[in-house]
Design a protein around this motif. Structure first.
Motif, PDB file in Angstrom:
ATOM      1  N   SER A 102      -2.443 -13.866   5.801  1.00 56.92           N
ATOM      2  CA  SER A 102      -1.989 -13.076   4.661  1.00 56.92           C
ATOM      3  C   SER A 102      -2.903 -11.894   4.360  1.00 56.92           C
ATOM      4  N   GLN A 105      -1.245  -8.393   4.705  1.00 56.42           N
ATOM      5  CA  GLN A 105      -0.331  -8.130   3.595  1.00 56.42           C
ATOM      6  C   GLN A 105      -1.110  -7.777   2.337  1.00 56.42           C
ATOM      7  N   VAL A 106      -2.200  -8.477   2.096  1.00 52.81           N
ATOM      8  CA  VAL A 106      -3.027  -8.189   0.922  1.00 52.81           C
ATOM      9  C   VAL A 106      -3.606  -6.781   1.028  1.00 52.81           C
ATOM     10  N   GLN A 108      -2.270  -4.248   2.659  1.00 47.93           N
ATOM     11  CA  GLN A 108      -1.176  -3.311   2.409  1.00 47.93           C
ATOM     12  C   GLN A 108      -0.895  -3.193   0.913  1.00 47.93           C
ATOM     13  N   ARG A 109      -0.884  -4.334   0.240  1.00 44.79           N
ATOM     14  CA  ARG A 109      -0.642  -4.313  -1.207  1.00 44.79           C
ATOM     15  C   ARG A 109      -1.740  -3.554  -1.936  1.00 44.79           C
ATOM     16  N   LEU A 110      -2.974  -3.770  -1.508  1.00 42.07           N
ATOM     17  CA  LEU A 110      -4.085  -3.064  -2.150  1.00 42.07           C
ATOM     18  C   LEU A 110      -3.975  -1.565  -1.927  1.00 42.07           C
ATOM     19  N   ALA A 112      -1.156   0.056  -1.442  1.00 42.18           N
ATOM     20  CA  ALA A 112      -0.048   0.500  -2.293  1.00 42.18           C
ATOM     21  C   ALA A 112      -0.487   0.565  -3.752  1.00 42.18           C
ATOM     22  N   VAL A 113      -1.227  -0.419  -4.188  1.00 46.99           N
ATOM     23  CA  VAL A 113      -1.710  -0.427  -5.568  1.00 46.99           C
ATOM     24  C   VAL A 113      -2.685   0.720  -5.794  1.00 46.99           C
ATOM     25  N   LYS A 114      -3.478   1.040  -4.771  1.00 42.24           N
ATOM     26  CA  LYS A 114      -4.404   2.169  -4.896  1.00 42.24           C
ATOM     27  C   LYS A 114      -3.623   3.460  -5.128  1.00 42.24           C
ATOM     28  N   GLU A 115      -2.566   3.661  -4.339  1.00 38.98           N
ATOM     29  CA  GLU A 115      -1.750   4.864  -4.508  1.00 38.98           C
ATOM     30  C   GLU A 115      -1.105   4.880  -5.889  1.00 38.98           C
ATOM     31  N   HIS A 117      -2.212   3.379  -8.520  1.00 42.95           N
ATOM     32  CA  HIS A 117      -3.292   3.605  -9.490  1.00 42.95           C
ATOM     33  C   HIS A 117      -3.649   5.087  -9.572  1.00 42.95           C
TER      34      HIS A 117
END
Length: 178
Positions: A102, A105-106, A108-110, A112-115, A117
């Motif tokens: 995982s 995936q984590v 990628q999520r980070l 995406a969350v950075k963008e 943010h």
């Protein structure tokens, strides 16, 4: 008797009664007479008979067997300890193995969350700028309203003055036309 003692002294010199020539068989016979030394040596030789040697060999075999058992137990304990450590490491790896799948995936999520943010931060900055601009516009509108009120007041005063001037002019024209 003197001759006997002389021969005995020669024998002692030949056999080695001196302290500089001590060997394993002559240990414990320092200063002893020749007869005492012979008795001591006979006792040591009799201790080396076959029955005594068999008992010593049996005891040595028993001690050797016990030493081998201790070595086996020690090896088994070390193997068990090593196996326990390997098992603990395997359990830890198994626990993290499910997480390892995982991790991408984590990540990628980070990202995406950075963008997201960064966009939120830009939105916050834009919102602050808009708020500042709105306050400036509101202040300008208040100033403009005040100025408009003053202009309207001045226009009313000027309009009254013009109407008065027209009325005065109209009266003069009427006077002149009469």
């Amino acid at each position: 008797m003197a001759e006997l003692e002389k021969r005995l002294a020669e024998l002692e010199v030949a056999v080695g009664s001196g302290s500089d020539k001590q060997g394993p068989l002559s240990a414990g016979v320092q200063g002893a007479s020749l007869m005492d030394t012979i008795e001591l040596l006979q006792a040591r030789v009799s201790a080396l008979d076959s029955a005594t040697l068999d008992q010593v060999e049996a005891r040595l075999q028993s001690v050797l067997g016990k030493m081998n058992e201790i070595a086996k137990h020690k090896a088994a304990i070390e193997d068990a300890d090593t196996q326990n450590k390997v098992s603990q490491l395997y359990d830890a790896v198994q626990k993290w193995d499910t997480m390892a799948t995982s991790v991408p995936q984590v990540v990628q999520r980070l990202v995406a969350v950075k963008e997201l943010h960064e966009q939120a931060m830009q939105f916050g900055q834009l919102l602050t700028h808009l708020d500042t601009t709105q306050q400036m516009i509101n202040n300008s509108l208040k100033d403009n309203t005040t100025l408009l009120t003053q202009v309207q007041q001045t226009m009313k005063e000027n309009l009254l003055a013009i109407e008065e001037n027209f009325a005065a002019l109209d009266q003069r024209v009427k006077k002149l036309s009469k």
